[in-house]
Design a protein around this motif. Structure first.
Motif, PDB file in Angstrom:
ATOM      1  N   ALA A 120       1.064  -1.087   0.103  1.00 49.85           N
ATOM      2  CA  ALA A 120       0.115   0.068   0.396  1.00 49.85           C
ATOM      3  C   ALA A 120       1.202   1.454  -0.004  1.00 49.85           C
TER       4      ALA A 120
ATOM      5  N   TYR B 241      -5.821  -1.726  -5.757  1.00 50.63           N
ATOM      6  CA  TYR B 241      -5.151  -0.613  -6.134  1.00 50.63           C
ATOM      7  C   TYR B 241      -6.026  -0.024  -7.140  1.00 50.63           C
TER       8      TYR B 241
ATOM      9  N   TRP C 247      -8.621  -5.019   4.003  1.00 53.99           N
ATOM     10  CA  TRP C 247      -7.767  -4.716   3.702  1.00 53.99           C
ATOM     11  C   TRP C 247      -8.471  -3.408   2.611  1.00 53.99           C
TER      12      TRP C 247
ATOM     13  N   ASN D 193     -12.114  -2.099   4.409  1.00 52.38           N
ATOM     14  CA  ASN D 193     -11.997  -0.992   4.779  1.00 52.38           C
ATOM     15  C   ASN D 193     -11.681   0.405   4.064  1.00 52.38           C
ATOM     16  N   GLU D 194     -10.636   0.362   3.274  1.00 56.23           N
ATOM     17  CA  GLU D 194      -9.994   1.461   2.128  1.00 56.23           C
ATOM     18  C   GLU D 194     -11.274   2.048   1.365  1.00 56.23           C
TER      19      GLU D 194
ATOM     20  N   ARG E  15     -13.613   4.031   3.704  1.00 56.48           N
ATOM     21  CA  ARG E  15     -12.268   5.557   3.968  1.00 56.48           C
ATOM     22  C   ARG E  15     -13.260   5.921   3.127  1.00 56.48           C
ATOM     23  N   ARG E  16     -13.139   6.019   2.154  1.00 55.35           N
ATOM     24  CA  ARG E  16     -13.000   6.551   0.742  1.00 55.35           C
ATOM     25  C   ARG E  16     -14.416   6.593  -0.106  1.00 55.35           C
TER      26      ARG E  16
END
Length: 232
Positions: free
Chosen positions: A14, A49, A73, A76-77, A80-81
């Protein structure tokens, strides 16, 4: 040595994506071949990504991987975004049966090109896009990275479009000890001191050291088995 996702490898990966802008630059190349109104599956997405970048550009994306840590992960990302155009699926791709499922499938193979291209071409309506290294040079391995898990398989030629390009995808590191850990994890003790000598001082407070790595890449577009022409 087979690559596995762990808290440590996820954090390294990341950080590399964020520091180098690799995801954005890869998407810049890829979107030349992806119509905006078509669906996309990032197959074997890892930490997602590329899926995140495509979804942020307005593509309707499904990201699939069987690794619980990587998918966790990514979820969660995603939260968050606040990205809404990305569906995350924890699943082994070989369990997919109903077809075709998406307009496009994208696979970033990282040297592990699949021998199941025909299977993946049957899961999409338009095209399978494979992004892979053109050679197995490594920034940390003395053998160039030629372990069993990253050997390229032969692929048929003549029915698809191929584009070669290169992008920087080195590793930012928090300390010399972090660098030692990274190199030992992916390269081994025999390359440690030589590789440490290639570290660059960045002047960045969070990541003061950088291990450069220029990836030579190949983008291969193959038509779906459902597509009646070879126009990719």
């Amino acid at each position: 040595m087979a690559f596995t996702w762990s808290e440590k490898t996820i954090n390294w990966y990341a950080a590399a994506v964020a520091f180098t802008g690799f995801g954005q630059k890869l998407a810049d190349v890829l979107t030349n071949f992806l119509p905006k109104n078509e669906t996309v599956c990032d197959m074997g997405c890892g930490i997602g990504y590329l899926a995140l970048e495509l979804a942020s550009r307005g593509y309707r994306v499904t990201a699939i991987d069987k690794d619980t840590r990587a998918i966790g992960w990514l979820r969660n990302e995603l939260q968050r975004r606040g990205i809404s155009l990305l569906e995350v699926v924890e699943r082994d791709w070989l369990s997919l049966r109903d077809r075709p499922l998406w307009d496009n499938i994208v696979m970033v193979s990282a040297g592990r090109r699949s021998d199941k291209d025909l299977f993946f071409r049957s899961l999409c309506r338009k095209r399978l896009i494979i992004i892979d290294r053109t050679n197995l040079d490594s920034h940390v391995r003395s053998d160039g990275g030629t372990s069993v898990w990253c050997l390229n398989l032969p692929t048929e030629r003549g029915e698809h479009l191929t584009l070669t390009f290169s992008l920087e995808f080195g590793q930012p590191l928090k300390s010399v000890e972090d660098a030692r850990d990274y190199i030992s994890t992916f390269g081994g003790a025999e390359t440690l001191e030589d590789t440490l000598s290639t570290l660059i001082n960045t002047g960045n407070a969070d990541y003061p050291f950088y291990l450069p790595y220029r990836k030579n890449l190949e983008l291969i577009i193959k038509p779906s088995v459902w597509h009646v022409t070879t126009d990719c």
